[in-house]
Motif scaffolding. Sequence first.
Motif, mmCIF file in Angstrom:
data_model
loop_
_atom_site.group_PDB
_atom_site.id
_atom_site.type_symbol
_atom_site.label_atom_id
_atom_site.label_comp_id
_atom_site.label_asym_id
_atom_site.label_seq_id
_atom_site.Cartn_x
_atom_site.Cartn_y
_atom_site.Cartn_z
ATOM 1 N N LEU A 146 0.811 -1.225 0.000
ATOM 2 C CA LEU A 146 0.000 0.000 0.000
ATOM 3 C C LEU A 146 0.837 1.264 0.000
ATOM 4 N N THR A 147 2.112 1.172 0.403
ATOM 5 C CA THR A 147 2.950 2.377 0.397
ATOM 6 C C THR A 147 3.165 2.870 -1.031
ATOM 7 N N LYS A 148 2.893 1.987 -1.998
ATOM 8 C CA LYS A 148 3.061 2.402 -3.399
ATOM 9 C C LYS A 148 1.826 3.105 -3.952
ATOM 10 N N TYR A 149 0.773 3.196 -3.136
ATOM 11 C CA TYR A 149 -0.450 3.850 -3.600
ATOM 12 C C TYR A 149 -0.527 5.249 -2.985
ATOM 13 N N ASP A 150 -0.688 6.249 -3.820
ATOM 14 C CA ASP A 150 -0.768 7.646 -3.373
ATOM 15 C C ASP A 150 -2.133 7.897 -2.718
ATOM 16 N N LEU B 8 -10.301 2.202 1.958
ATOM 17 C CA LEU B 8 -10.184 3.664 1.939
ATOM 18 C C LEU B 8 -8.804 4.020 2.470
ATOM 19 N N HIS B 9 -7.974 4.500 1.565
ATOM 20 C CA HIS B 9 -6.539 4.625 1.830
ATOM 21 C C HIS B 9 -6.176 6.051 2.254
ATOM 22 N N PRO C 103 1.970 0.453 11.365
ATOM 23 C CA PRO C 103 2.697 -0.493 10.500
ATOM 24 C C PRO C 103 2.147 -1.922 10.600
ATOM 25 N N ASP C 104 1.731 -2.315 11.798
ATOM 26 C CA ASP C 104 1.160 -3.657 11.951
ATOM 27 C C ASP C 104 -0.143 -3.773 11.173
ATOM 28 N N TYR C 105 -0.942 -2.719 11.238
ATOM 29 C CA TYR C 105 -2.195 -2.750 10.483
ATOM 30 C C TYR C 105 -1.933 -2.805 8.983
ATOM 31 N N MET C 106 -0.932 -2.054 8.534
ATOM 32 C CA MET C 106 -0.632 -2.078 7.093
ATOM 33 C C MET C 106 -0.212 -3.488 6.663
ATOM 34 N N GLU C 107 0.578 -4.115 7.491
ATOM 35 C CA GLU C 107 1.003 -5.487 7.188
ATOM 36 C C GLU C 107 -0.221 -6.407 7.097
ATOM 37 N N ALA C 108 -1.134 -6.224 8.042
ATOM 38 C CA ALA C 108 -2.349 -7.047 8.044
ATOM 39 C C ALA C 108 -3.221 -6.745 6.817
ATOM 40 N N VAL D 206 -8.431 -0.029 -4.147
ATOM 41 C CA VAL D 206 -7.814 0.914 -3.211
ATOM 42 C C VAL D 206 -8.287 2.305 -3.599
ATOM 43 N N ILE D 207 -8.983 2.956 -2.682
ATOM 44 C CA ILE D 207 -9.547 4.280 -2.952
ATOM 45 C C ILE D 207 -8.681 5.334 -2.269
ATOM 46 N N PRO D 208 -7.987 6.159 -3.037
ATOM 47 C CA PRO D 208 -7.229 7.241 -2.405
ATOM 48 C C PRO D 208 -8.201 8.120 -1.613
ATOM 49 N N SER D 209 -7.969 8.300 -0.329
ATOM 50 C CA SER D 209 -9.022 8.883 0.517
ATOM 51 C C SER D 209 -8.579 10.069 1.357
#
Lengths: 289, 289
Positions: free
Chosen positions: B28-32, B186-187, B222-227, B244-247
Amino acid sequence: MAKQKKGEKSAGGGLREQLRVPAGEVDLTKYDTRATAGFSGTKDDGKLALDALGAEVSDWQERLFAEGRTGGERSILLVLQGMDTSGKGGVIRHGAGLMDPQGLKITSFKAPTPSEKRRGFLWRIRQAVPGHGMIGVFDRSHYEDVLIARVRELVTPNVWTRRYDQINEFEAELTASGVTIVKCYLHISPEEQRARLEARLDDPTKHWKYNPGDVDERQLWPDYMEAYHAAIERCNTPDAPWYVIPSDRKWYRNWAVTTILLETLKELNPQWPTADFDVEKEKKRLAAT
Amino acid sequence: MAKQKKGEKSAGGGLREQLRVPAGEVDLTKYDTRATAGFSGTKDDGKLALDALGAEVSDWQERLFAEGRTGGERSILLVLQGMDTSGKGGVIRHGAGLMDPQGLKITSFKAPTPSEKRRGFLWRIRQAVPGHGMIGVFDRSHYEDVLIARVRELVTPNVWTRRYDQINEFEAELTASGVTIVKCYLHISPEEQRARLEARLDDPTKHWKYNPGDVDERQLWPDYMEAYHAAIERCNTPDAPWYVIPSDRKWYRNWAVTTILLETLKELNPQWPTADFDVEKEKKRLAAT
């Protein structure tokens, strides 16, 4: 005091006072189905006035919802009854539709299933009572159990005659547990119903809303009116009053029910909950992340 | 072909194709979080574009609803997931709120009760599956059972590692029974979350939305992102894809999810049901009343 909106007549006690059914004998033939009590404008004014209620009614709805999320135990239950085509769905779409769907619980009651019937007529109704902070809307309700059930003799007179008291006891129980009950009878004339059924038959995109059984029910209009008279008269309690909404004009009907809902919300007067945490401490904790 | 609306970029496959997560590893870090894929206008344009979707999305919703009332067995399930303040409620209010509440079934999932837990994590989810013709919206969902349950170790790894397959089987079962599943993450960025939590603390009318636990969860970002990576990657099936919705921009988020819903409805392409009665005969019967 809110400023008076275009088209709305000044009315001391609000619209509820004007449309509320007085105690005593009920005769719906004395109520004009085309009246526009509390509103002096045109159809276009009425549509604008309804839209204009959106922000205010949403704000109050959110306050009630917030109260319910923080320990409050109040809710509103709007009961919609009326003959076929009277516009129960229209009120939900155009009136309730102004509000946040998260705070709404809409329940549409059809003929009860065998599994519902054997639990008693109020069982499925109890299942649908709105949660704390919610606005519940019943599209038909337990009143069908003294309307179609009576007219169509789905149960014996011995059964339905007891139901008025059972309904009153049930509604008193709900009131005591924090539910504010608002019951609206959407009042149309048989001529208006014919026109609306004709419109459904004339428009292929509306055929799905038409059922040949509608004409059969229509032929029992006087019987239904008699059943409505009894239901409204016997279940018109101070805590769970009936309103007769003139409904031949759709725009007025939508505006009137929404206005009654707004007046009810304002009377409940829910307030934004105060923080049960230390705001300054939380700001610091947050800033540290 | 619908005319292109102001602000909407022409996009061959529609917005879904642009926002859909490709098969394979997810990062997800690759999504703006501030992207506005598929939309070139300003915030004001975005709000107008959302309003402009209202009539069209309502029309399609009513067709799906009509289909469901006449024997059709299809429905849509929109699953909304995202970190606190990502706007699940906002999407429901502003996006789903454009539609008729009669055709919506909103379910907000909180921590499961003991009675829910002992029935297995999917039991309460199954209870909330939308009926035929309905659009169901889940505000949080069964994905919490591989998100907070994993991060907070509410169950052992032995339990949650099996859940991805269980979710895929469950979703395949729903798909086979006529449910079109649309899953939106919702990102938002951690910085945007901080700003939104600050805003809640600064505004007394928003204190009820704040919970000190929100900061605790935030510290586990970070733990949530991993999950989330694992959940999206392992449950990103062709029939129940993730978007993935840029939010970070609320207006874009609301427009994007609503547009995805509209594209889904159009693909289902529900048609007005044809009459299962003799229209001319009914006109005569009605005229005779």
